[in-house]
Write an enzyme that holds these catalytic residues in place. Structure first.
Site, PDB file in Angstrom:
ATOM      1  N   THR A 130     -10.072   0.438  -9.170  1.00  0.00           N
ATOM      2  CA  THR A 130      -9.157  -0.572  -8.667  1.00  0.00           C
ATOM      3  C   THR A 130      -9.247  -1.769  -9.607  1.00  0.00           C
ATOM      4  O   THR A 130     -10.215  -1.905 -10.352  1.00  0.00           O
ATOM      5  CB  THR A 130      -9.587  -0.969  -7.239  1.00  0.00           C
ATOM      6  N   ASN A 137      -6.418   4.444  -7.132  1.00  0.00           N
ATOM      7  CA  ASN A 137      -7.622   5.037  -6.559  1.00  0.00           C
ATOM      8  C   ASN A 137      -8.602   5.459  -7.642  1.00  0.00           C
ATOM      9  O   ASN A 137      -9.248   4.597  -8.220  1.00  0.00           O
ATOM     10  CB  ASN A 137      -7.301   6.190  -5.610  1.00  0.00           C
ATOM     11  N   ARG A 197       0.852  -1.192   0.000  1.00  0.00           N
ATOM     12  CA  ARG A 197       0.000   0.000   0.000  1.00  0.00           C
ATOM     13  C   ARG A 197       0.887   1.241   0.000  1.00  0.00           C
ATOM     14  O   ARG A 197       1.967   1.261   0.593  1.00  0.00           O
ATOM     15  CB  ARG A 197      -0.877  -0.032   1.253  1.00  0.00           C
ATOM     16  N   GLY A 214     -14.384  -0.025  -4.801  1.00  0.00           N
ATOM     17  CA  GLY A 214     -14.412   0.913  -3.701  1.00  0.00           C
ATOM     18  C   GLY A 214     -15.023   0.328  -2.460  1.00  0.00           C
ATOM     19  O   GLY A 214     -14.716  -0.779  -2.033  1.00  0.00           O
ATOM     20  N   SER A 271      -7.889   0.864   3.485  1.00  0.00           N
ATOM     21  CA  SER A 271      -8.337   0.371   2.188  1.00  0.00           C
ATOM     22  C   SER A 271      -9.531  -0.556   2.353  1.00  0.00           C
ATOM     23  O   SER A 271      -9.761  -1.109   3.434  1.00  0.00           O
ATOM     24  CB  SER A 271      -7.187  -0.388   1.518  1.00  0.00           C
ATOM     25  N   SER A 272     -10.274  -0.736   1.284  1.00  0.00           N
ATOM     26  CA  SER A 272     -11.349  -1.728   1.250  1.00  0.00           C
ATOM     27  C   SER A 272     -10.977  -2.949   0.412  1.00  0.00           C
ATOM     28  O   SER A 272     -11.785  -3.867   0.262  1.00  0.00           O
ATOM     29  CB  SER A 272     -12.622  -1.109   0.665  1.00  0.00           C
TER      30      SER A 272
END
Length: 580
Positions: free
Chosen positions: A390, A410, A113, A483, A461-462
């Site tokens: 993503t 993003n 990340r 998202g 983050s998801s």
């Protein structure tokens, strides 16, 4: 090479009709052509790649056919997607990879990340009045975190790969240097995002012709600067990206656009190994990404809660099933807002959130007859976004090694900034921090102090790359963009297969729902029956018909036949599952 396809003709079932209704027109046509009498997965015997862009998927397939393992193929796909799917594939972003080692039976998580630069401050995205300035956190140089993709891929290959670094990057170099054929999907995205991409001349000169003319399907798009950057990375390893001319160009471009990134920030970046989160669901082991992703924690939390109900008997997408899913989702997303952040900076109660005991407490809060208003739901008392752009890919090789990888810049094309002379599109992941705790980000997600901006921190983050095991062996590898909806999309694929006995393609195509606590609305795709919608409204749910959610890329190993079965979500054009 031996790849099995799917039948073209046959009677269309009620479920297939509902699934078709959830798809955009182009995807509907593709699904009908493929044969919707029963939505079949593609199958292969020796190795399989499911990715959101066909050329990159074929790069991974070819690496497997050359004797490479799943990690070799995964690294090659990541670099290829940076060329072929520039709106999401990347060098200038970051993400998460799960790697399953078939020999040891262990699964490892790699966190690559993005990180906030050393000059980042808690209030850097607030205006003079103390309010969140979304333009600054999304479209300027300040929006970019230090990229992690190159470091993450090198860590994965060094520890688990079998091929040379330069070999797995070579296909991406060729694609960038010789050019890719512009697909309708790429042409449409460049047209839709022209305003953002022409904001910076460095991006405009790559993605548009002289005078700003659009690329059309069938045109050739050459990315010479990106090819040169890839060559440096191939020759010098991560130092070719994080040090020297490329790093200096990135830092200069970000700073000139209003950011604070320095060459030292890039040189200091490290990808890290983390222990995956694990849970069980009806006898299957679910392995997913730990913080700073919220995905794995809340996937397991929701599954634990729903395990206490007879979901299979209640029926797929029945009003009873959707009601229980929505109520469990609300409770989990409320906890996300309070507890989730970078575990190197805050204590995240992972064990508590993913425990079966806590799931009992969650079920006690669910009213079987009525929806609980979100304003009445608060995070539990325990001792929080990516855009749709993503991208995810899943791989299983002939030996049973597996890769589940989700990465992003993003927004579509990130901030729109290309670092001058590098061809590298920069992320706008800094918007995933809580610019002001309690204020929603671009996608309506609420964050708290745990996800506040700070130097060296990784934003929440998801992303939910996931591997599901059955009897100690890999059964399913899956994940999705989307998202805030990533977690619930992956959730529904798993439930569709385990609770409702769908094959991997049916599970990928079925209409989806989503609730994220705030705003208090139950989002649904087309394909949910009107009777079901009325029943949900009678329970107090506020329904919101939305565009399609997610783009799952899934591969499973059928324990009975030993064949690999895979499916690419038809919701997004251009995705492909290929094998040999």
């Amino acid at each position: 090479m031996r790849i099995k396809g799917i039948s073209r003709f046959g009677a269309v079932t009620v479920m297939a009709v509902a699934a078709l209704c959830a798809l955009p027109a182009g995807a509907q046509e593709a699904a009908i052509y493929s044969g919707m009498d029963r939505i079949h997965p593609v199958w292969a015997e020796n190795g399989m790649v499911a990715a959101q862009e066909r050329v990159a998927a074929e790069v991974g397939r070819d690496i497997l056919a050359q004797g490479g393992n799943a990690v070799d193929a995964g690294v090659a796909v990541a670099f290829a997607l940076a060329v072929t799917l520039p709106r999401a594939g990347n060098l200038g972003g970051g993400g998460f990879m799960l790697i399953h080692d078939a020999e040891t039976g262990e699964t490892q998580a790699i966190d690559y990340r993005e990180m906030a630069p050393a000059g980042a401050t808690r209030d850097m995205f607030l205006d003079a009045a103390g309010e969140a300035d979304s333009d600054k956190s999304r479209y300027t140089g300040a929006a970019s975190g230090v990229p992690g993709t190159v470091a993450g891929m090198k860590l994965a290959l060094d520890r688990y790969g079998s091929m040379e670094w330069a070999v797995v990057i070579a296909p991406a170099v060729k694609l960038a240097e010789e050019g890719i054929t512009v697909t309708p999907d790429l042409a449409d995205s460049l047209e839709a995002l022209k305003e953002r991409l022409t904001r910076y001349p460095s991006a405009a000169k790559i993605f548009y012709k002289d005078g700003g003319e659009l690329y059309r399907p069938g045109d050739k798009l050459i990315q010479a600067d990106l090819a040169n950057t890839l060559k440096k990375i191939a020759a010098e390893g991560p130092d070719g990206f994080y040090k020297g001319p490329v790093a200096e160009a990135i830092a200069t471009s970000v700073t000139d656009a209003g950011g604070k990134m320095t060459p030292d920030d890039l040189a200091a970046y490290k990808a890290v190994l983390r222990t995956p989160v694990k849970g069980t669901y009806r006898g299957y082991e679910v392995v997913s990404m730990p913080p700073p992703s919220s995905g794995g924690v809340h996937l397991i939390q929701i599954l634990n809660t729903l395990e206490g109900y007879p979901i299979g008997a209640l029926g797929q997408n029945s009003s009873e099933t959707i009601h229980l899913m929505a109520e469990a989702m609300k409770l989990a997303y409320a906890d996300r807002s309070e507890y989730l952040g970078d575990p190197d900076f805050v204590d995240v109660p992972v064990a508590a959130l993913t425990s079966k005991e806590y799931a009992k407490d969650m079920r006690a809060k669910i009213n079987l007859a009525f929806a609980t208003p979100s304003e009445q739901i608060k995070p539990a008392d325990l001792t929080p976004y990516e855009s749709d752009q993503t991208t995810h890919y899943s791989i299983i090789d002939k030996d049973g090694n597996a890769v589940s990888n989700t990465y992003t810049i993003n927004f579509s094309y990130g901030s729109g900034l290309v670092a001058e002379g590098t061809g590298v599109l920069m992320n706008n992941e800094m918007d995933d921090f809580s610019a002001k705790p309690g204020v929603p980000n671009a996608y309506g997600l609420i964050g708290g102090d745990a996800n506040a901006v700070g130097p060296g921190k990784r934003p929440l983050s998801s992303m939910t790359p996931t591997i599901v095991n059955k009897d100690g062996k890999v059964w399913l590898v899956t994940g999705s963009p989307g998202g805030a909806r990533i977690i619930t999309t992956v959730l529904q694929v798993i439930m569709n297969m385990i609770d409702h006995n769908m094959n991997v393609a049916e599970a990928s195509t079925a209409p989806r729902i989503h609730h994220q606590w705030l705003p208090d609305e139950l989002r649904i795709e087309e394909g949910i029956s009107l009777d079901t919608q009325r029943a949900l409204q009678a329970k107090g749910h506020v329904l919101s018909l939305q565009e399609v959610m997610g783009s799952t890329q899934s591969v499973m190993l059928d324990p009975e036949s030993g064949y690999l079965l895979g499916a690419s979500d038809p919701r997004v054009a251009g995705a492909a599952t290929v094998g040999y």
